[in-house]
Design a protein around this motif. Structure first.
Motif, mmCIF file in Angstrom:
data_model
loop_
_atom_site.group_PDB
_atom_site.id
_atom_site.type_symbol
_atom_site.label_atom_id
_atom_site.label_comp_id
_atom_site.label_asym_id
_atom_site.label_seq_id
_atom_site.Cartn_x
_atom_site.Cartn_y
_atom_site.Cartn_z
ATOM 1 N N ASP A 59 41.388 -46.944 -5.488
ATOM 2 C CA ASP A 59 42.416 -46.841 -4.454
ATOM 3 C C ASP A 59 41.816 -45.985 -3.330
ATOM 4 O O ASP A 59 41.063 -45.049 -3.595
ATOM 5 N N ALA A 84 41.200 -51.283 -4.135
ATOM 6 C CA ALA A 84 42.521 -51.875 -4.338
ATOM 7 C C ALA A 84 43.507 -50.896 -3.727
ATOM 8 O O ALA A 84 43.723 -49.816 -4.264
ATOM 9 N N SER A 88 46.039 -50.991 5.070
ATOM 10 C CA SER A 88 45.602 -52.258 5.646
ATOM 11 C C SER A 88 44.563 -52.107 6.753
ATOM 12 O O SER A 88 44.032 -53.096 7.227
ATOM 13 N N ARG A 101 34.636 -55.577 -1.568
ATOM 14 C CA ARG A 101 35.906 -56.264 -1.353
ATOM 15 C C ARG A 101 37.080 -55.290 -1.396
ATOM 16 O O ARG A 101 37.130 -54.384 -2.232
ATOM 17 N N VAL A 103 41.013 -55.434 -1.986
ATOM 18 C CA VAL A 103 42.148 -56.215 -2.451
ATOM 19 C C VAL A 103 43.380 -55.425 -2.056
ATOM 20 O O VAL A 103 43.579 -54.302 -2.521
ATOM 21 N N THR A 104 44.191 -55.984 -1.159
ATOM 22 C CA THR A 104 45.320 -55.222 -0.623
ATOM 23 C C THR A 104 46.571 -55.403 -1.482
ATOM 24 O O THR A 104 46.836 -56.479 -1.991
ATOM 25 N N LYS A 105 47.284 -54.283 -1.625
ATOM 26 C CA LYS A 105 48.556 -54.280 -2.357
ATOM 27 C C LYS A 105 49.635 -54.840 -1.454
ATOM 28 O O LYS A 105 49.621 -54.559 -0.263
ATOM 29 N N PRO A 106 50.555 -55.561 -1.987
ATOM 30 C CA PRO A 106 50.618 -56.017 -3.373
ATOM 31 C C PRO A 106 49.641 -57.172 -3.601
ATOM 32 O O PRO A 106 49.498 -58.046 -2.753
ATOM 33 N N TYR A 107 48.961 -57.158 -4.703
ATOM 34 C CA TYR A 107 47.989 -58.191 -5.019
ATOM 35 C C TYR A 107 48.363 -58.829 -6.351
ATOM 36 O O TYR A 107 49.100 -58.261 -7.153
ATOM 37 N N SER A 108 47.841 -60.010 -6.571
ATOM 38 C CA SER A 108 48.068 -60.645 -7.869
ATOM 39 C C SER A 108 47.000 -60.148 -8.831
ATOM 40 O O SER A 108 45.901 -59.756 -8.425
ATOM 41 N N ASP A 111 43.780 -62.088 -8.480
ATOM 42 C CA ASP A 111 42.945 -61.699 -7.339
ATOM 43 C C ASP A 111 42.123 -60.456 -7.655
ATOM 44 O O ASP A 111 40.943 -60.379 -7.323
ATOM 45 N N LEU A 112 42.739 -59.484 -8.304
ATOM 46 C CA LEU A 112 42.032 -58.258 -8.635
ATOM 47 C C LEU A 112 40.932 -58.518 -9.663
ATOM 48 O O LEU A 112 39.793 -58.069 -9.503
#
Length: 126
Positions: A59, A84, A88, A101, A103-108, A111-112
């Motif tokens: 994070d 993660a 943004s 990479r 991975v922006t919250k909310p993420y699936s 995806d993570l």
């Protein structure tokens, strides 16, 4: 196709308890061998992460403290990682950590897991 985390030792830097628990379970569901959660940098900063972990999920902020310096330490140790985060503004990340990479919250969960597997250069299972 399903990504695999089989046998990986994963470090999760996440200060939100429920999110951290969800990520831990997700990693275990995809085959991770060991998953360690650190909710604060002081929990992990004195440890030799290079011998303990294969990959990290980071994070961008833990309790208001930036994790970018720790991410630099991961990079120097040769440990692949993904960010993660709910933040943004990706300009600093792209400039300081090209190829890592976010991975922006909310993420699936998929995806993570895909991002972690890609960071470790693992291909999805067929």
């Amino acid at each position: 196709m399903r990504a695999s985390l089989d046998g990986l030792r994963i470090l999760i830097l996440e200060d939100e308890f429920l999110i951290a628990m969800d990520i831990e379970q997700l990693c275990r569901d995809y085959g991770a061998l060991n998953v360690v959660i650190a909710r604060d940098l002081t929990e992990i900063e004195q440890q030799d992460v290079a011998v303990q972990f294969d990959v990290a999920i980071v994070d961008l902020m833990l309790s208001g403290v930036s994790t970018l310096q720790f991410a630099s330490r991961l990079r120097e140790a040769g440990i692949p990682f993904v960010f993660a985060s709910g933040y943004s503004d990706t300009n600093e990340i792209k400039k300081s950590f090209p190829g890592v990479r976010l991975v922006t919250k909310p993420y699936s969960g998929d995806d993570l897991v895909e991002a972690v597997a890609a960071a470790c250069r693992r291909t999805p299972l067929r």
